[in-house]
Design a protein around this motif. Sequence first.
Motif, PDB file in Angstrom:
ATOM      1  N   VAL A 227      44.844  41.433  47.745  1.00 24.42           N
ATOM      2  CA  VAL A 227      44.811  41.175  46.298  1.00 24.42           C
ATOM      3  C   VAL A 227      43.751  40.121  45.985  1.00 24.42           C
ATOM      4  N   GLN A 228      43.773  39.034  46.732  1.00 23.81           N
ATOM      5  CA  GLN A 228      42.794  37.964  46.512  1.00 23.81           C
ATOM      6  C   GLN A 228      41.372  38.443  46.751  1.00 23.81           C
ATOM      7  N   ASP A 229      41.205  39.303  47.737  1.00 27.38           N
ATOM      8  CA  ASP A 229      39.872  39.826  48.059  1.00 27.38           C
ATOM      9  C   ASP A 229      39.311  40.640  46.889  1.00 27.38           C
ATOM     10  N   LEU A 230      40.147  41.478  46.291  1.00 33.16           N
ATOM     11  CA  LEU A 230      39.710  42.281  45.149  1.00 33.16           C
ATOM     12  C   LEU A 230      39.400  41.408  43.940  1.00 33.16           C
ATOM     13  N   MET A 231      40.173  40.372  43.731  1.00 33.78           N
ATOM     14  CA  MET A 231      39.955  39.494  42.587  1.00 33.78           C
ATOM     15  C   MET A 231      38.641  38.717  42.737  1.00 33.78           C
ATOM     16  N   LYS A 232      38.336  38.273  43.955  1.00 40.75           N
ATOM     17  CA  LYS A 232      37.136  37.468  44.171  1.00 40.75           C
ATOM     18  C   LYS A 232      35.866  38.321  44.254  1.00 40.75           C
ATOM     19  N   LYS A 233      35.950  39.420  45.014  1.00 41.99           N
ATOM     20  CA  LYS A 233      34.747  40.213  45.270  1.00 41.99           C
ATOM     21  C   LYS A 233      34.478  41.287  44.214  1.00 41.99           C
ATOM     22  N   GLN A 234      35.538  41.824  43.627  1.00 43.06           N
ATOM     23  CA  GLN A 234      35.374  42.901  42.662  1.00 43.06           C
ATOM     24  C   GLN A 234      35.618  42.459  41.223  1.00 43.06           C
ATOM     25  N   GLY A 235      36.109  41.250  41.046  1.00 43.81           N
ATOM     26  CA  GLY A 235      36.366  40.746  39.705  1.00 43.81           C
ATOM     27  C   GLY A 235      37.582  41.359  39.042  1.00 43.81           C
ATOM     28  N   TYR A 236      38.510  41.914  39.833  1.00 44.21           N
ATOM     29  CA  TYR A 236      39.715  42.515  39.275  1.00 44.21           C
ATOM     30  C   TYR A 236      40.627  41.434  38.696  1.00 44.21           C
ATOM     31  N   SER A 237      41.391  41.815  37.671  1.00 43.53           N
ATOM     32  CA  SER A 237      42.463  40.942  37.208  1.00 43.53           C
ATOM     33  C   SER A 237      43.565  40.973  38.261  1.00 43.53           C
TER      34      SER A 237
END
Length: 270
Positions: free
Chosen positions: A151-161
Amino acid sequence: MRKRGEKIVKRRTGWYKANEVRRIKIMMSVIAVTLCVSVAAGAVLFWVEVKQPFSKPASASIAESSKSASSNRELPVYDNSYNLLVVNSSNGLKSDFRVQLEDFNGVKVDSKIVPALKKMIEDAKADGCALKLTKGYVATEEQERLYNAAVQDLMKKQGYSQVRAQNEVQNTIGRGGYNENQTGMAVEFTAEGLPENGDFTTTKEYKWLLKNSVQYGFILRYPENKASLTGMAFNPRHFRYVGTANAVKMREYSMCLEEYATYMSQQAPR
């Protein structure tokens, strides 16, 4: 003479007309019969395809049935309270759930599935398919750590909420306690020599599993066409133990575990 000639012409004309009508009727009858036969044949073929989608030539069916019967005699049988345990994003493991772990080929699995898993891998090897286990039991705490990290990886690298990232990861990894990796009944495979991120669906090992795994009680847990029901994306490496009888029926009925468990609960006497 003229009137007589006209009568003869009329008789002949009437005879020709009657004869032509008879010919037309015969032709229409033949066409009608042909159409009926074609429709009937089509109906039979449709019934066979719908009712028996996994039918095989008699020789293959006999051979496979013999193999299945042999496997059934050698493998332990468990009740459906174990076999059909459903764990997904909506159904978490109960707090009193316990798994009896055993090390097998480098991974931990529930000891109950070891006999079937061992025989399946041995038979695959005899058929020239080198199945390699890559994953088995995952503790709840470790599963939750993997989930949060993704989850953290997607938020940091992909800008996901956070919400979008959680939904995305739930469809591929799953939260701790809401993922069947905690049951010890699920395993993942690769083929010898296949790169870590290689396409397992192109291997002979994958094709062997699709054809034979049900004879040992294992199913492809997350089929591509059942993602809306399982809540998980297609995973060709992930197979789950449900027992031989259930696995064979699930293939026959084209059902995933969620569908089949519901179906079986509805069949139980009330």
